[in-house]
Scaffold this motif. Structure first.
Motif, PDB file in Angstrom:
ATOM      1  N   ASN A 183     -27.509  -9.242 -20.126  1.00  9.76           N
ATOM      2  CA  ASN A 183     -27.802 -10.325 -21.063  1.00  9.76           C
ATOM      3  C   ASN A 183     -29.188 -10.151 -21.691  1.00  9.76           C
ATOM      4  O   ASN A 183     -30.203 -10.292 -21.017  1.00  9.76           O
ATOM      5  CB  ASN A 183     -27.721 -11.672 -20.338  1.00  9.76           C
ATOM      6  N   LEU A 198     -28.060 -15.333 -16.786  1.00 16.29           N
ATOM      7  CA  LEU A 198     -27.392 -16.280 -17.680  1.00 16.29           C
ATOM      8  C   LEU A 198     -27.734 -17.708 -17.287  1.00 16.29           C
ATOM      9  O   LEU A 198     -27.914 -18.009 -16.112  1.00 16.29           O
ATOM     10  CB  LEU A 198     -25.877 -16.083 -17.583  1.00 16.29           C
ATOM     11  N   ILE A 238     -26.154 -23.388 -21.579  1.00 12.83           N
ATOM     12  CA  ILE A 238     -26.801 -23.916 -22.782  1.00 12.83           C
ATOM     13  C   ILE A 238     -26.477 -25.402 -22.980  1.00 12.83           C
ATOM     14  O   ILE A 238     -27.016 -26.036 -23.880  1.00 12.83           O
ATOM     15  CB  ILE A 238     -26.424 -23.117 -24.056  1.00 12.83           C
ATOM     16  N   TYR A 239     -25.585 -25.935 -22.141  1.00 13.58           N
ATOM     17  CA  TYR A 239     -25.207 -27.353 -22.274  1.00 13.58           C
ATOM     18  C   TYR A 239     -25.836 -28.188 -21.168  1.00 13.58           C
ATOM     19  O   TYR A 239     -26.066 -27.694 -20.069  1.00 13.58           O
ATOM     20  CB  TYR A 239     -23.683 -27.494 -22.214  1.00 13.58           C
ATOM     21  N   GLU A 260     -17.079 -25.681 -18.188  1.00 18.39           N
ATOM     22  CA  GLU A 260     -16.450 -24.434 -18.621  1.00 18.39           C
ATOM     23  C   GLU A 260     -17.499 -23.327 -18.711  1.00 18.39           C
ATOM     24  O   GLU A 260     -17.265 -22.190 -18.283  1.00 18.39           O
ATOM     25  CB  GLU A 260     -15.791 -24.656 -19.995  1.00 18.39           C
ATOM     26  N   TYR A 261     -18.644 -23.673 -19.263  1.00 18.96           N
ATOM     27  CA  TYR A 261     -19.715 -22.681 -19.414  1.00 18.96           C
ATOM     28  C   TYR A 261     -20.187 -22.195 -18.039  1.00 18.96           C
ATOM     29  O   TYR A 261     -20.418 -21.008 -17.838  1.00 18.96           O
ATOM     30  CB  TYR A 261     -20.874 -23.292 -20.206  1.00 18.96           C
ATOM     31  N   SER A 285     -18.422 -21.992 -15.405  1.00 18.84           N
ATOM     32  CA  SER A 285     -17.451 -21.084 -14.797  1.00 18.84           C
ATOM     33  C   SER A 285     -17.437 -19.736 -15.522  1.00 18.84           C
ATOM     34  O   SER A 285     -17.195 -18.700 -14.901  1.00 18.84           O
ATOM     35  CB  SER A 285     -16.059 -21.723 -14.711  1.00 18.84           C
ATOM     36  N   LEU A 286     -17.729 -19.741 -16.820  1.00 19.50           N
ATOM     37  CA  LEU A 286     -17.834 -18.456 -17.531  1.00 19.50           C
ATOM     38  C   LEU A 286     -19.005 -17.641 -16.976  1.00 19.50           C
ATOM     39  O   LEU A 286     -18.909 -16.433 -16.786  1.00 19.50           O
ATOM     40  CB  LEU A 286     -18.039 -18.695 -19.035  1.00 19.50           C
ATOM     41  N   ILE A 287     -20.117 -18.347 -16.708  1.00 17.66           N
ATOM     42  CA  ILE A 287     -21.285 -17.667 -16.150  1.00 17.66           C
ATOM     43  C   ILE A 287     -20.953 -17.120 -14.755  1.00 17.66           C
ATOM     44  O   ILE A 287     -21.252 -15.970 -14.433  1.00 17.66           O
ATOM     45  CB  ILE A 287     -22.489 -18.638 -16.065  1.00 17.66           C
ATOM     46  N   ASP A 307     -18.096 -16.288 -13.548  1.00 18.72           N
ATOM     47  CA  ASP A 307     -17.202 -15.127 -13.662  1.00 18.72           C
ATOM     48  C   ASP A 307     -17.987 -13.869 -14.009  1.00 18.72           C
ATOM     49  O   ASP A 307     -17.779 -12.808 -13.434  1.00 18.72           O
ATOM     50  CB  ASP A 307     -16.146 -15.343 -14.759  1.00 18.72           C
ATOM     51  N   LYS A 308     -18.865 -14.023 -14.986  1.00 21.94           N
ATOM     52  CA  LYS A 308     -19.595 -12.827 -15.422  1.00 21.94           C
ATOM     53  C   LYS A 308     -20.530 -12.339 -14.311  1.00 21.94           C
ATOM     54  O   LYS A 308     -20.659 -11.131 -14.084  1.00 21.94           O
ATOM     55  CB  LYS A 308     -20.377 -13.106 -16.707  1.00 21.94           C
ATOM     56  N   ILE A 343     -18.557 -10.395 -11.782  1.00 22.41           N
ATOM     57  CA  ILE A 343     -18.231  -9.047 -12.276  1.00 22.41           C
ATOM     58  C   ILE A 343     -19.440  -8.125 -12.103  1.00 22.41           C
ATOM     59  O   ILE A 343     -19.331  -6.999 -11.610  1.00 22.41           O
ATOM     60  CB  ILE A 343     -17.794  -9.109 -13.762  1.00 22.41           C
TER      61      ILE A 343
END
Ligand code: ZN
Ligand code: ZN
Lengths: 281, 295
Positions: free
Chosen positions: B152, B178, B181-182, B191-192, B194-196, B198-199, B202
């Motif tokens: 990032n 990461l 931002i919200y 949601e954000y 969980s996206l973080i 996940d990344k 990985i």
């Protein structure tokens, strides 16, 4: 007039975004302290910008194990500044005119796309569809008529003919498009989504929102219903004057007719207003 | 594998009496594989002193992996003398520029255009090859395998993992952890998150168990709030990454240009205090110019 598939993809590469988002992205880009949330919001409300960004992040170049369908996902994955500069490079091409030579009202079209997207999202809330998946529904709604902007922008004269034929013969616009271009907006939209490796349920929703045969995905039915509700509520205009009846296959799925669905969805107007305030039309 | 640091500064070279011990050159690291192949990570100004030593072992055959094309990671490249000498073979790898749709060759070639440099890229005498890498593409260099992953930063930045005979190293390039931002009340917050998550999973799976983790620790945790979004990590965030990835050792790099030798010593002492009672810590050290690690 038949158009080659490759030509369509090439055209869309060069296609500008909607004026409101272009201006906002340019403003945002000149402010080093701009709010990242705002960037996401702008892209999410512009069918052209979002399509171009998703096209890039889903390209074979990135080693994604899963498809990226939301702007937030793109931001987490390739970074805020890269997404911002991608939006800016789209904005640099210019903006779509408010009204095309075909007399097609782009503002009204954007309203129709956004309201369909908002209604589709409302469905997901009522149906308790996971938040990650729910953006697919929003996006399918936003892009369901994308092919029409492609026609209106690049082939305005012929598109005007299609609009006229639909009116005179009282047929659906997609049928008139097929007569004129030998391809209709559902095929154009799904063709682009397929070529750019977007998620399969999105491709399917774009392809089948006017088609009732075969196994239909839930997302397709939701988009068809949202499309129909948006027309019923007369929010914006899709260029199609014929408001098709919601077929039994769909009302059957929801167990009620269109009024019943609208009632069950709750405050549809309020949800749409949220999107409208945003684009400030 | 032999690892050596030739430049450990971020942003801009910082020569002077206050940076003599850690060094003032920008990022450049070499990895020599067990079968004698030379891998260069980034072409900051540190690459210039590396070039001097390579002149003694001509012809040079090396692979240069660019984490990203911000100046401090490429500004030494035009002065990499082996480029000017025939019979040298240099293979450059790096990310694609998605915004202007340019290959790594085009992006780097611009640095040598008329206005910026007297010799054009096409005039270089060495045999130079470029490969624009896809994410997760693996390149084999002799017995070593080099694989990349997106980190990032405000431009596409690849972290590189190098594996050779059961030993491994991961270099983050420039990287900021990461963040959401919200604010927690926002519809998108969960949601954000969980996206973080996940990344991060990985990434941690990708680097799990590496012997050496070289990470961007430009800031202290205290300095960080004023630099949020600039694309760099902190000493603490690097320790957290190392712990979660179960890295065996951690080297801090990309030092702030204004951070003096004494400042870096002080940061290190402070970390020792702060983490003295913490279990599961990797070995850690502040990278300096000339530091060599043998695996
Ligand atoms: Zn840097
Ligand atoms: Zn950088």
């Amino acid at each position: 007039m038949g158009i080659k598939r490759q030509e369509i993809a090439d055209m869309v590469e060069k296609m500008p975004a909607f004026p409101h988002s272009v201006h906002r992205v340019l403003d945002l880009a000149s402010d080093i302290n701009s709010d990242p949330k705002e960037l996401v919001e702008i892209i999410e409300h512009d069918p052209v910008m979002i399509l171009k960004i998703l096209k890039l992040v889903n390209s074979a170049y990135f080693g994604l194990s899963q498809k990226i369908t939301s702007v937030n996902h793109a931001v987490v994955y390739i970074g805020l500044n890269t997404v911002k500069n991608l939006a800016l490079s789209t904005a640099a091409i210019g903006a779509l005119p408010k009204r095309t030579e075909a007399g097609f009202d782009m503002d009204a079209f954007l309203l129709h796309s956004l309201s369909t997207a908002s209604i589709a999202k409302l469905f997901t809330k009522k149906m308790n569809i996971q938040s990650k998946e729910s953006f697919d529904y929003f996006l399918s709604g936003l892009l369901h008529d994308f092919g029409k902007v492609v026609f209106a922008h690049f082939m305005p004269v012929e598109f005007q003919k299609a609009l006229l034929i639909a009116k005179e013969k009282e047929i659906s616009l997609f049928e008139a498009e097929s007569e004129i271009f030998s391809i209709n907006h559902t095929e154009v939209g799904s063709l682009l989504a397929e070529r750019w490796q977007l998620p399969s349920n999105l491709i399917e929703a774009l392809r089948s929102h006017h088609c009732l045969e075969g196994d239909r995905l839930l997302v397709t039915d939701v988009v068809s219903a949202a499309n129909r509700i948006s027309k019923e509520l007369r929010i914006g205009h899709s260029g199609n004057n014929l408001v098709e009846k919601l077929p039994e296959e769909i009302t059957g799925r929801f167990g009620t007719d269109i009024d019943g669905i609208v009632g069950a969805l709750g405050n549809v107007k309020a949800e749409i207003d949220k999107a409208m305030i945003f684009i400030n039309l | 594998m032999k690892i050596k640091f030739w430049g450990v500064r971020g942003s801009i070279p910082s020569p002077g009496p206050k940076t003599i011990r850690y060094g003032g050159n920008t990022t450049c690291i070499t990895v020599e594989t067990d079968d004698g192949r030379l891998i260069i990570l980034d072409g900051g100004t540190g690459i210039y002193s590396l070039a001097q030593t390579l002149l003694k072992r001509l012809p040079v055959n090396c692979s240069v992996f660019i984490s990203h094309t911000h100046w401090d990671h490429i500004q030494g490249l035009p002065f990499f003398i082996p480029f000017f000498i025939p019979k040298n073979k240099i293979h450059i790898y790096g990310a694609f520029d998605p915004v202007y749709e340019r290959s790594i060759k085009d992006v780097l070639g611009r640095q040598m255009e008329y206005c910026y440099f007297p010799v054009r890229e096409s005039e270089l005498k060495a045999d130079i090859e470029y490969t624009t890498l896809r994410e997760r593409q693996t390149v084999e260099i002799g017995s070593a395998k080099v694989t990349n992953i997106l980190m990032n930063h405000p431009v596409l930045n690849f972290g590189y993992k190098i594996e050779c005979n059961g030993k491994s190293l991961f270099f983050t390039g420039d990287n900021e952890p990461l963040y959401n931002i919200y604010d927690p009340h926002h519809d998108y917050y969960e949601e954000y998150e969980s996206l973080i998550a996940d990344k991060n999973t990985i990434l941690l799976n990708f680097i799990r168990g590496v012997d050496v983790l070289i990470a961007d620790s430009a800031y202290t945790t205290h300095e960080y709030p004023a630099k949020k979004g600039w694309g760099h990590g902190t000493f603490d965030s690097c320790i957290e990454m190392a712990k979660k990835a179960e890295a065996k050792s951690l080297y801090f790099t990309h030092h702030e240009p204004l951070r003096s030798d004494d400042d870096l010593d002080a940061v290190y002492r402070q970390l020792q205090e702060q983490y003295s009672a913490v279990s599961g810590m990797p070995q850690y050290a502040v990278a300096y110019e000339g530091l060599e690690i043998e695996l």
